[in-house]
Design an enzyme around this catalytic site. Structure first.
Site, PDB file in Angstrom:
ATOM      1  CE  LYS A  34      40.391  32.459  21.491  1.00  0.00           C
ATOM      2  NZ  LYS A  34      41.298  33.570  21.184  1.00  0.00           N
ATOM      3  NE  ARG A 130      46.662  39.028  20.184  1.00  0.00           N
ATOM      4  CZ  ARG A 130      45.386  38.674  20.340  1.00  0.00           C
ATOM      5  NH1 ARG A 130      44.770  38.938  21.482  1.00  0.00           N
ATOM      6  NH2 ARG A 130      44.729  38.081  19.370  1.00  0.00           N
ATOM      7  CE1 TYR A 256      33.946  36.473  56.267  1.00  0.00           C
ATOM      8  CE2 TYR A 256      33.208  35.897  54.046  1.00  0.00           C
ATOM      9  CZ  TYR A 256      33.654  35.519  55.311  1.00  0.00           C
ATOM     10  OH  TYR A 256      33.801  34.187  55.604  1.00  0.00           O
ATOM     11  CG  MET A 304      35.058  29.999  48.682  1.00  0.00           C
ATOM     12  SD  MET A 304      36.229  29.059  49.667  1.00  0.00           S
ATOM     13  CE  MET A 304      37.557  30.256  49.828  1.00  0.00           C
TER      14      MET A 304
END
Length: 358
Positions: A34, A130, A256, A304
């Site tokens: 999955k 759940r 940054y 990034m």
């Protein structure tokens, strides 16, 4: 070419599968693929595992159909089950196993007018709270399923909340609930309770089916036991290259927010990866990476596209290889610096990272 690369080692995957079979030699294996096989690539992993396992596990119907359309023919179990008659018809036509965890799904099966049959995994909420039928409703659910023409076999299943913590009493409490329920059911009924942690730590839960997930991909399901100690091999290596080198003076800052300040003259390597590639932005300064096998540490914020690393006093040159995680620097360790788990690190790698297979 973008320097950031994700390398998938199929031999390591098959090695880890052998560890599953070593620990649970009598059990069938439902291998979890999955979430794009935990970020490793669902089709590639399914193609590698399918000849060696008894079934593959996905979360929902579309994941199963994508594998079928790509040519995967081995049994596929849909862990969240189906939620409409249209989904039921598609799943049965695709010869998928179905988890049934609530009355609505049982009613859909009861109203099915076709001739296809499948294996139903009857899910019990033994304490995870759940998904699953409450234990006091499970016998009725089993009896309803056993009358349906579309049901070829019923497998009793549940999920452990704390199997990754062997000191917790929760797992034994869940086992007790399941054992008490099982005494009311046919003793020929197959059971599937064991995830990766239970495969390794709770052998009395193996029964007829085990469901390995994270251990297949070479990570430990335990906080205080490493993958290496469990004889698991990293399937994924995330790597990149050094794209710039520079020296800054004591007192100067990096990145940054100027959040990191050099306490001495510092040689920095800029490496080509960042949160745009899925490397966690919030990870701590002093998180390790490997450059030419040398352990060095991130300084300043993750950008990034780039990360800066302190390489003062090390033999590092432009273009050198950088390992973010892999066999010699475990994703479990890196996850600790990011205050998360390896599952999330694997799953959040973005499509712009080039995939390679060995």
């Amino acid at each position: 070419m973008r320097d950031a690369q994700l390398i998938i080692n199929r031999d390591a995957l098959l090695h880890n599968l052998q560890q599953v079979k070593h620990h649970a030699p009598q059990a069938k294996v439902l291998a979890m693929v999955k979430a794009d096989a935990y970020g490793h690539g669902a089709l590639l992993i399914a193609q590698t595992l399918a000849p060696h396992v008894d079934a593959l596990g996905v979360a929902f119907l579309d994941e199963a159909l994508a594998l079928r359309q790509a040519g995967i023919s081995c049994p596929i179990a849909i862990l969240e089950g189906i939620f409409s008659i249209q989904e039921l018809e598609q799943a049965l036509a695709a010869q998928c196993y179905l988890v049934v965890h609530q009355q609505q799904q049982l009613d859909l099966l009861a109203n099915y007018q076709g001739t296809d049959q499948t294996h139903i995994w009857l899910k019990i909420d033994s304490g995870m709270h759940r998904l699953g039928f409450a234990p006091e409703l499970a016998l009725s659910a089993y009896q309803q399923l056993s009358t349906l023409n579309c049901v070829q076999e019923i497998i009793l299943t549940s999920h452990f909340a704390c199997a990754d913590d062997p000191s917790s009493i929760k797992t034994q409490q869940q086992i007790d609930v399941l054992n008490q329920l099982y005494q009311q059911l046919p003793q020929t009924l197959s059971r599937s309770f064991a995830n990766s942690a239970a495969i390794l730590a709770w052998p009395n839960t193996h029964h007829q089916w085990v469901r390995p997930g994270i251990m297949l991909y070479g990570s430990s399901p335990f906080i205080h036991k490493t993958a290496k100690k469990l004889n698991l091999q990293a399937v994924m290596t995330l790597k990149t290259k050094v794209i710039a080198l520079r020296t800054i003076n004591a007192g100067e800052t990096v990145g940054y927010g100027s959040s990191w300040q050099a306490s001495r003259q510092t040689r920095l390597a800029v490496i080509a990866i960042g949160y745009g590639d899925g490397y966690p932005r919030h990870i701590n300064t002093n998180t390790p990476v490997l450059i030419n096998g040398q352990r060095c540490f991130i300084v300043g914020r993750v950008s990034m596209d780039m990360i800066t690393v302190d390489v003062t006093g090390l033999d590092v040159t432009l273009g050198d290889e950088v390992i973010l995680w892999g066999q010699d620097l475990s994703a479990d360790e890196i996850a600790g610096y990011a205050q998360t788990i390896s599952y999330e690190l694997f799953c959040q790698i973005t499509p712009r990272v080039k995939r390679l297979v060995t």
